[in-house]
Design a protein around this motif. Sequence first.
Motif, mmCIF file in Angstrom:
data_model
loop_
_atom_site.group_PDB
_atom_site.id
_atom_site.type_symbol
_atom_site.label_atom_id
_atom_site.label_comp_id
_atom_site.label_asym_id
_atom_site.label_seq_id
_atom_site.Cartn_x
_atom_site.Cartn_y
_atom_site.Cartn_z
ATOM 1 N N VAL A 247 0.856 -1.184 0.000
ATOM 2 C CA VAL A 247 0.000 0.000 0.000
ATOM 3 C C VAL A 247 0.895 1.239 0.000
ATOM 4 C CG1 VAL A 247 -1.860 1.209 1.204
ATOM 5 C CG2 VAL A 247 -1.706 -1.290 1.332
ATOM 6 N N GLU A 248 0.536 2.237 -0.814
ATOM 7 C CA GLU A 248 1.330 3.457 -0.892
ATOM 8 C C GLU A 248 1.294 4.237 0.430
ATOM 9 O OE1 GLU A 248 3.157 4.441 -3.760
ATOM 10 O OE2 GLU A 248 2.653 2.349 -4.172
ATOM 11 N N ARG A 249 2.288 5.068 0.626
ATOM 12 C CA ARG A 249 2.298 5.919 1.826
ATOM 13 C C ARG A 249 1.188 6.967 1.715
ATOM 14 N NH1 ARG A 249 7.799 9.575 0.981
ATOM 15 N NH2 ARG A 249 7.073 10.728 -0.854
ATOM 16 N N LEU A 250 0.868 7.590 2.842
ATOM 17 C CA LEU A 250 -0.175 8.609 2.876
ATOM 18 C C LEU A 250 0.203 9.750 1.932
ATOM 19 C CD1 LEU A 250 -2.785 8.834 4.615
ATOM 20 C CD2 LEU A 250 -1.542 10.474 6.036
ATOM 21 N N PRO A 251 -0.666 10.125 0.995
ATOM 22 C CA PRO A 251 -0.287 11.102 -0.026
ATOM 23 C C PRO A 251 -0.218 12.552 0.438
ATOM 24 C CG PRO A 251 -2.551 10.383 -0.352
ATOM 25 C CD PRO A 251 -1.993 9.539 0.747
ATOM 26 N N ALA A 252 -0.711 12.851 1.633
ATOM 27 C CA ALA A 252 -0.652 14.220 2.159
ATOM 28 C C ALA A 252 -0.763 14.152 3.676
ATOM 29 C CB ALA A 252 -1.771 15.082 1.581
ATOM 30 N N ALA A 253 -0.227 15.159 4.338
ATOM 31 C CA ALA A 253 -0.293 15.221 5.793
ATOM 32 C C ALA A 253 -1.629 15.814 6.234
ATOM 33 C CB ALA A 253 0.852 16.053 6.341
ATOM 34 N N PRO A 254 -2.189 15.337 7.365
ATOM 35 C CA PRO A 254 -3.429 15.938 7.875
ATOM 36 C C PRO A 254 -3.223 17.397 8.249
ATOM 37 C CG PRO A 254 -2.935 13.845 8.969
ATOM 38 C CD PRO A 254 -1.711 14.224 8.204
ATOM 39 N N VAL A 255 -4.313 18.115 8.304
ATOM 40 C CA VAL A 255 -4.320 19.514 8.753
ATOM 41 C C VAL A 255 -5.348 19.627 9.866
ATOM 42 C CG1 VAL A 255 -4.671 21.923 8.093
ATOM 43 C CG2 VAL A 255 -3.700 20.314 6.440
ATOM 44 N N PRO A 256 -4.888 19.859 11.125
ATOM 45 C CA PRO A 256 -3.508 20.045 11.576
ATOM 46 C C PRO A 256 -2.696 18.746 11.494
ATOM 47 C CG PRO A 256 -4.957 19.794 13.452
ATOM 48 C CD PRO A 256 -5.842 19.831 12.253
ATOM 49 N N PRO A 257 -1.375 18.810 11.688
ATOM 50 C CA PRO A 257 -0.547 17.602 11.586
ATOM 51 C C PRO A 257 -0.966 16.471 12.514
ATOM 52 C CG PRO A 257 0.820 19.566 11.604
ATOM 53 C CD PRO A 257 -0.579 20.018 11.918
ATOM 54 N N THR A 258 -1.646 16.804 13.604
ATOM 55 C CA THR A 258 -2.120 15.787 14.544
ATOM 56 C C THR A 258 -3.498 15.239 14.164
ATOM 57 O OG1 THR A 258 -3.035 17.551 15.933
ATOM 58 C CG2 THR A 258 -0.821 16.755 16.471
ATOM 59 N N GLY A 259 -4.013 15.676 13.025
ATOM 60 C CA GLY A 259 -5.345 15.270 12.594
ATOM 61 C C GLY A 259 -5.435 13.793 12.238
ATOM 62 N N LYS A 260 -6.643 13.316 12.027
ATOM 63 C CA LYS A 260 -6.898 11.905 11.763
ATOM 64 C C LYS A 260 -6.793 11.592 10.278
ATOM 65 C CE LYS A 260 -10.087 11.485 15.686
ATOM 66 N NZ LYS A 260 -11.480 11.143 16.099
ATOM 67 N N TYR A 261 -6.606 10.318 9.975
ATOM 68 C CA TYR A 261 -6.659 9.839 8.599
ATOM 69 C C TYR A 261 -6.988 8.358 8.627
ATOM 70 C CZ TYR A 261 -1.845 8.256 9.507
ATOM 71 O OH TYR A 261 -0.728 7.657 10.031
ATOM 72 N N ASP A 262 -7.475 7.863 7.493
ATOM 73 C CA ASP A 262 -7.900 6.471 7.421
ATOM 74 C C ASP A 262 -7.907 6.045 5.962
ATOM 75 O OD1 ASP A 262 -8.891 4.002 8.254
ATOM 76 O OD2 ASP A 262 -10.962 4.629 7.951
ATOM 77 N N GLY A 263 -7.716 4.742 5.733
ATOM 78 C CA GLY A 263 -7.835 4.264 4.364
ATOM 79 C C GLY A 263 -6.892 3.135 4.048
ATOM 80 N N GLY A 264 -6.853 2.790 2.770
ATOM 81 C CA GLY A 264 -6.054 1.685 2.268
ATOM 82 C C GLY A 264 -6.665 1.207 0.964
ATOM 83 N N VAL A 265 -6.668 -0.108 0.749
ATOM 84 C CA VAL A 265 -7.232 -0.669 -0.476
ATOM 85 C C VAL A 265 -8.741 -0.851 -0.298
ATOM 86 C CG1 VAL A 265 -7.118 -2.538 -2.151
ATOM 87 C CG2 VAL A 265 -5.064 -1.880 -0.891
ATOM 88 N N SER A 266 -9.527 -0.193 -1.154
ATOM 89 C CA SER A 266 -10.978 -0.246 -0.986
ATOM 90 C C SER A 266 -11.677 -1.156 -1.986
ATOM 91 C CB SER A 266 -11.587 1.162 -1.069
ATOM 92 O OG SER A 266 -11.350 1.744 -2.334
ATOM 93 N N GLU A 267 -10.982 -1.643 -3.035
ATOM 94 C CA GLU A 267 -11.607 -2.594 -3.947
ATOM 95 C C GLU A 267 -10.577 -3.233 -4.867
ATOM 96 O OE1 GLU A 267 -13.612 -4.900 -4.355
ATOM 97 O OE2 GLU A 267 -15.496 -3.778 -4.497
ATOM 98 N N LEU A 268 -10.921 -4.433 -5.359
ATOM 99 C CA LEU A 268 -10.173 -5.160 -6.379
ATOM 100 C C LEU A 268 -11.106 -5.454 -7.545
ATOM 101 C CD1 LEU A 268 -8.226 -7.994 -4.478
ATOM 102 C CD2 LEU A 268 -7.271 -5.848 -5.348
ATOM 103 N N LEU A 269 -10.529 -5.581 -8.753
ATOM 104 C CA LEU A 269 -11.298 -5.978 -9.929
ATOM 105 C C LEU A 269 -10.369 -6.719 -10.877
ATOM 106 C CD1 LEU A 269 -13.974 -5.885 -11.504
ATOM 107 C CD2 LEU A 269 -13.192 -3.732 -12.512
ATOM 108 N N ALA A 270 -10.718 -7.966 -11.210
ATOM 109 C CA ALA A 270 -9.834 -8.790 -12.032
ATOM 110 C C ALA A 270 -9.879 -8.382 -13.496
ATOM 111 C CB ALA A 270 -10.229 -10.261 -11.898
ATOM 112 N N VAL A 271 -8.695 -8.406 -14.116
ATOM 113 C CA VAL A 271 -8.550 -8.280 -15.560
ATOM 114 C C VAL A 271 -8.401 -9.685 -16.152
ATOM 115 C CG1 VAL A 271 -7.176 -7.288 -17.436
ATOM 116 C CG2 VAL A 271 -7.454 -6.031 -15.279
#
Length: 377
Positions: A247-271
């Motif tokens: 999983v990629e690193r967080l693309p931006a810092a929260p504002v303020p820096p102590t703010g919350k964040y959440d996420g990751g891989v939200s779906e897959l789809l086969a080719v």
Amino acid sequence: MTRALLALAMAAGLGTVQARAAAAAPVEDIRVTHFLGEQHLPHRAQFQGTTVGGLSGIDRDPLTGTWYFVSDDRDRYNPARYYTGRLDINPLTRRFEGVSVTGVTTLLRPDGTPYPGYGKPDAADPETIRFDPWSRRLLWGNEGDRPEESAPDIPVVEMSLRWVDRGGHDRGGLPIPANLKLTNTTSGPRRNAGFEGLTFTPHGIAAIVEGPRYEDGDPVTTERGALSRITVWDRNGRTRAQYAYPVERLPAAPVPPTGKYDGGVSELLAVDDDRLLSLERFWIEGVGYRVKLYEINLRGATNVLGRNSLTGATPYRTVTKRLVHDFNAGGAAVQNLESLAWGPRLASGERVLVVGSDDNFDDQEITQFLAFAVRGC
């Protein structure tokens, strides 16, 4: 007679050479070629006594054109359920012209009763759904739940992948590897980081947990990424392998820096059996949603099913990945994109990719569907 046999032999030989050349031809990368349009559903729309929203997974029956939308409402409004509907995509004009809801079905437990609500034993958190054209059943993913410091009274509810018929009746489930069992200790998957992505490959089934297990390292930060796990089953439900997904690193810092964040891989789809699309989605306080689409390849990755930890010294190969599309490119405002599904093939030969958002039943968010023309599949 001799000339005829020689001609047949030459033709057979040419056919073999052509077949080998086709087999050796390089696979075309997935690429987005055109944006076909955007459609919304009204916020908290009422349909047959239910509140429409929280649509976390979508899929399409290629035979009838029916779409399926699963809601992650945990009985805040109504019990766990999925909707059917239509997405009007014109293969000739390449326009996405509308979306509508046509039906709703309650997801039932093995005993035939609806799932309990949030915080109760055996509660369900539906996050993904797929229509199986082979059996014409549905397979849906329950993220499960577990206690944590901020919610110590939440009971352990196991993650699951459950088959249902089109009446919502339970038809059994896939075996879940022991290393994906939720616990009430600092082991196994973290809370809100269970099954989010699910897809049928031509010969199997693949599912991914949103973020790292405790044993596999810390969640992402702005300085580093994390490791999730993709599990693969065959069509008979036998567990075949697990692969490490970076999983990629967080693309931006929260504002303020102590703010919350959440996420990751939200779906897959086969080719195909080896290539899949993955959707990485992060919510960052003071920033909003950041979402990217990747093409990943399982070929050459190490089977880590038997490894309890991905942080040890023993080397292994993760799946490879390549950026396909950045939804925030050009400063676009992005919603909580959580679902991917293939639509019809266009007259041009391109395939339609539909990306959907979960509005979280929040007045500041919307239920959105984006349609793109895609090549390489």
